[in-house]
Design a protein around this motif. Structure first.
Motif, PDB file in Angstrom:
ATOM      1  N   SER A  22      50.230  34.302  45.844  1.00  0.00           N
ATOM      2  CA  SER A  22      51.365  33.461  46.217  1.00  0.00           C
ATOM      3  C   SER A  22      50.966  32.293  47.108  1.00  0.00           C
ATOM      4  O   SER A  22      51.595  31.239  47.066  1.00  0.00           O
ATOM      5  CB  SER A  22      52.437  34.301  46.900  1.00  0.00           C
ATOM      6  N   ARG A  23      49.936  32.470  47.942  1.00  0.00           N
ATOM      7  CA  ARG A  23      49.515  31.344  48.780  1.00  0.00           C
ATOM      8  C   ARG A  23      48.256  30.680  48.215  1.00  0.00           C
ATOM      9  O   ARG A  23      47.551  29.979  48.929  1.00  0.00           O
ATOM     10  CB  ARG A  23      49.294  31.820  50.220  1.00  0.00           C
ATOM     11  N   LEU A  24      47.985  30.897  46.959  1.00  0.00           N
ATOM     12  CA  LEU A  24      46.798  30.362  46.277  1.00  0.00           C
ATOM     13  C   LEU A  24      45.525  30.720  47.040  1.00  0.00           C
ATOM     14  O   LEU A  24      44.590  29.926  47.127  1.00  0.00           O
ATOM     15  CB  LEU A  24      46.908  28.837  46.104  1.00  0.00           C
ATOM     16  N   GLN A  25      45.528  31.931  47.618  1.00  0.00           N
ATOM     17  CA  GLN A  25      44.392  32.324  48.454  1.00  0.00           C
ATOM     18  C   GLN A  25      43.182  32.721  47.620  1.00  0.00           C
ATOM     19  O   GLN A  25      42.061  32.714  48.099  1.00  0.00           O
ATOM     20  CB  GLN A  25      44.790  33.459  49.415  1.00  0.00           C
ATOM     21  N   ASN A  26      43.407  33.018  46.340  1.00  0.00           N
ATOM     22  CA  ASN A  26      42.296  33.493  45.512  1.00  0.00           C
ATOM     23  C   ASN A  26      42.053  32.542  44.339  1.00  0.00           C
ATOM     24  O   ASN A  26      42.286  32.882  43.182  1.00  0.00           O
ATOM     25  CB  ASN A  26      42.615  34.917  45.028  1.00  0.00           C
ATOM     26  N   MET A  27      41.592  31.337  44.674  1.00  0.00           N
ATOM     27  CA  MET A  27      41.396  30.328  43.628  1.00  0.00           C
ATOM     28  C   MET A  27      40.289  30.734  42.640  1.00  0.00           C
ATOM     29  O   MET A  27      40.324  30.341  41.477  1.00  0.00           O
ATOM     30  CB  MET A  27      41.076  28.972  44.241  1.00  0.00           C
ATOM     31  N   ASP A  28      39.323  31.525  43.105  1.00  0.00           N
ATOM     32  CA  ASP A  28      38.265  32.000  42.206  1.00  0.00           C
ATOM     33  C   ASP A  28      38.847  32.687  40.981  1.00  0.00           C
ATOM     34  O   ASP A  28      38.363  32.530  39.863  1.00  0.00           O
ATOM     35  CB  ASP A  28      37.347  32.979  42.939  1.00  0.00           C
ATOM     36  N   ALA A  65      31.212  32.354  40.250  1.00  0.00           N
ATOM     37  CA  ALA A  65      31.672  31.904  41.556  1.00  0.00           C
ATOM     38  C   ALA A  65      30.536  32.111  42.557  1.00  0.00           C
ATOM     39  O   ALA A  65      29.719  33.012  42.366  1.00  0.00           O
ATOM     40  CB  ALA A  65      32.913  32.695  41.953  1.00  0.00           C
ATOM     41  N   PRO A  66      30.395  31.347  43.630  1.00  0.00           N
ATOM     42  CA  PRO A  66      31.318  30.274  44.018  1.00  0.00           C
ATOM     43  C   PRO A  66      30.879  28.889  43.543  1.00  0.00           C
ATOM     44  O   PRO A  66      31.662  27.961  43.623  1.00  0.00           O
ATOM     45  CB  PRO A  66      31.253  30.325  45.537  1.00  0.00           C
TER      46      PRO A  66
END
Ligand SMILES: *[C@@H]1O[C@H](CO)[C@@H](O)[C@H](O)[C@H]1NC(C)=O
Ligand SMILES: *[C@@H]1O[C@H](CO)[C@@H](O)[C@H](O)[C@H]1NC(C)=O
Ligand SMILES: *[C@@H]1O[C@H](CO)[C@@H](O)[C@H](O)[C@H]1NC(C)=O
Ligand SMILES: *[C@@H]1O[C@H](CO)[C@@H](O)[C@H](O)[C@H]1NC(C)=O
Ligand SMILES: *[C@@H]1O[C@H](CO)[C@@H](O)[C@H](O)[C@H]1NC(C)=O
Ligand SMILES: *[C@@H]1O[C@H](CO)[C@@H](O)[C@H](O)[C@H]1NC(C)=O
Ligand SMILES: [Ca+2]
Length: 529
Positions: A226-232, A337-338
């Motif tokens: 929800s907070r785009l914390q896991n863009m990977d 990643a990353p």
């Protein structure tokens, strides 16, 4: 030593800058400093600064001639005026993309719906002449109420073809025969579905919510949290899920305004001056699509242009630089990643390494056990070889085409009759049979004539002359007068009185015939028994 520390610090800084922001950095190893390359992409930017706007139909912008308009909230106070010739009262299209100062709202405005019941239609086409990828919600700000029916379209090919991106209506079933949906109703598997939403079209008062969105953030959140914390996790999906990246990619956008705000009720015909469209801002947060080969995208000659690294080139870094096509071009990858994989274009002639390269003529490789090699399978475009690097027999290499070009192999096209076989040398010359010539062996050398192949002349105007008045027919035979025969008409038919009986030509004169018959009788009589 100090330099190395500084470089190391730079490297650490780079790693914290955010993902994929650097294409390369110097890193110190035991053998000294070396460049390390990464998949990279430009930062997100406000693309409204670069868009070209066109509104249709002509004459849809208000103020020419000047006209009064009312508002939905106060339909009886119609003191406002739109006048294209007065800068203070004009509402031209560029006010949708200006930077507003001092809290002064500026907006494009259309003519009013005086021609009701004819629909009030307007198209706003936004072009960038560059592939872009959305990074956040598109947001369109409407003054005086949001449209009750509208479509957002996109094009990925500079406006040649269009597809709907999202439908908006206060009643989706009625307007588009579609079930109303929200992005949050979508599962990860159908996140790229085109939906109709009622969320931005219902009447809430013109001041309460002016914005219509195309939700990018909410779609990203399905994968990144929800907070785009896991863009990977999102970037991994971008690589693996078919159509996901393309869904956010565009070169043009188009708003089709189909019915204006109505104030939560039916159209009131007695006051049509309160119906119109007005847009104060269009926000398009996006980044240049550079196929993960550039970290910068700059305005050059009025167009956005990726500043390509990794020895790639093109507006979107979509091909290898000349001389760097040892392998076929590949987009960079977010994986692993990353830092991802840069997929650098390498100098032609350098070893292609352990990965099997097929120059784009095959997408399948196979391991041959007893030879211990990896080889391309089913090379297309008339190529062959372990790396599809040769042309099939009967084809030759197009010298002006790169190895990964679809037209790299050209058919020899040897003339079947004139050539020894259907193969040719590297410049397209076929091997000719005796007497044939020309690149494709479809011609004859002097002294030969063509008749499904080359044959030596039987007669001609120089060496092989027809005799006794015969004429040469297409170098193939002499057409002799009746009295003569032979290839060159060199023999008389009645030589020394012999063979005359067998001659059956009707052309012999009766006198000759009589003479010959007489001679014949005479001869039989004289012959002793
Ligand atoms: C808007 O664009 C659509 C699609 O090209 C076209 O069919 C329609 O006529 C246009 N409307 C106006 C008002 O120009
Ligand atoms: C679009 O961009 C390309 C590449 O930068 C350029 O060659 C072309 O002239 C541009 N077209 C327009 C209409 O600006
Ligand atoms: C998306 O998938 C979910 C579950 O798989 C389904 O409930 C929903 O109706 C689908 N949405 C659309 C727009 O098809
Ligand atoms: C691109 O090619 C140039 C010239 O050969 C080379 O110096 C440079 O390192 C290459 N860049 C990459 C990323 O391979
Ligand atoms: C050879 O390759 C060039 C460059 O791709 C192409 O333009 C040309 O049409 C090709 N020639 C033939 C005969 O296919
Ligand atoms: C191909 O054959 C032609 C005609 O025999 C000859 O002129 C040409 O040099 C040959 N090209 C090569 C590369 O051998
Ligand atoms: Ca504005």
């Amino acid at each position: 030593m100090l330099l190395q520390v500084v470089l190391l610090l730079l490297h650490c800084l780079a790693s914290t800058l955010g993902q994929y922001e650097l294409c390369k950095s110097l890193v110190s190893t035991d053998e000294g400093s070396v460049w390390e390359h990464y998949a990279c992409q430009p930062k997100s930017a406000s693309m409204k600064d670069y868009m070209r706007i066109k509104v249709d139909p002509p004459g849809i912008t208000c103020g020419n001639p000047p006209e009064r308009f009312c508002t939905l909230e106060n339909p009886y106070l119609c003191s406002d005026e739109c006048d294209a010739s007065n800068p203070d009262l004009a509402h031209p299209p560029q006010l949708m993309q200006d930077r507003e100062r001092n809290g002064l709202i500026t907006y494009w405005q259309t003519v009013t719906w005086r021609r009701h019941p004819e629909p009030l239609l307007a198209n706003i086409t936004m072009s960038w002449n560059k592939s872009l990828e959305l990074t956040d919600d598109i947001q369109i700000t409407f003054e005086y109420g949001r449209p009750t029916i509208m479509i957002l379209d996109k094009s990925m090919d500079h406006g040649h073809s269009w597809q709907p991106y999202q439908f908006y209506a206060d009643d989706c079933l009625d307007a588009f025969n579609m079930q109303p949906k929200r992005v949050r109703d979508l599962s990860p598997a159908n996140i790229t579905r085109v939906i109709c939403t009622e969320h931005y079209s219902r009447w809430v008062g013109s001041k309460n919510d002016k914005n219509v969105k195309f939700e990018v953030r909410a779609r990203f959140a399905v994968f990144a949290g929800s907070r785009l914390q896991n863009m990977d996790s999102l970037y991994t999906r971008m690589e693996s899920m078919k159509g996901l990246r393309d869904f956010f990619t565009f070169t043009n956008l188009r708003l089709r305004l189909l019915r204006p705000a109505l104030g939560g009720t039916y159209v009131q015909r007695d006051n049509l001056l309160k119906y119109f469209y007005a847009i104060s801002n269009i926000d398009v947060p996006a980044r240049c699509k550079c196929n993960l080969h550039a970290s910068q995208c700059l305005l050059q000659d009025g167009n956005l242009q990726c500043q390509c690294e990794h020895n790639t080139t093109g507006q979107d870094c979509q091909r290898c630089k000349k001389g760097f096509k040892a392998k076929s071009w590949k987009a960079g990858s977010y994986l692993p990643a990353p830092n991802g994989t840069p997929n650098i274009c390498t100098i032609a002639g350098s070893p292609s390494g352990s990965n099997c390269e097929c120059y784009g003529h095959s997408n399948r490789c196979s391991y041959i056990d007893y030879l211990n090699i990896i080889t391309c399978v089913s090379c297309k475009h008339n190529t062959r070889g372990q790396n599809c690097q040769h042309c099939r027999l009967g084809y030759f290499r197009n010298a002006s085409a790169e190895l990964d070009d679809e037209s790299v192999c050209i058919e020899c096209n040897c003339n079947q009759m004139g050539s020894v076989h259907d193969r040719c040398n590297s410049t397209g010359f076929c091997q000719c049979k005796d007497g044939a010539t020309g690149a494709k062996c479809d011609d004859c050398v002097p002294g030969y004539y063509w008749k499904q192949g080359c044959y030596p002349n039987l007669c001609d105007e120089e060496m092989l002359l027809c005799q006794n008045g015969g004429t040469c027919y297409q170098n193939q035979k002499c057409i002799c007068p009746p009295e003569f025969k032979g290839v060159l008409c060199q023999h008389s038919r009645c030589e020394a009185g012999k063979d005359c009986n067998t001659a059956s030509s009707p052309h012999f004169s009766t006198a000759t015939l009589l003479l010959c018959t007489l001679l014949g009788h005479l001869l039989t009589r004289l012959t002793p028994h």
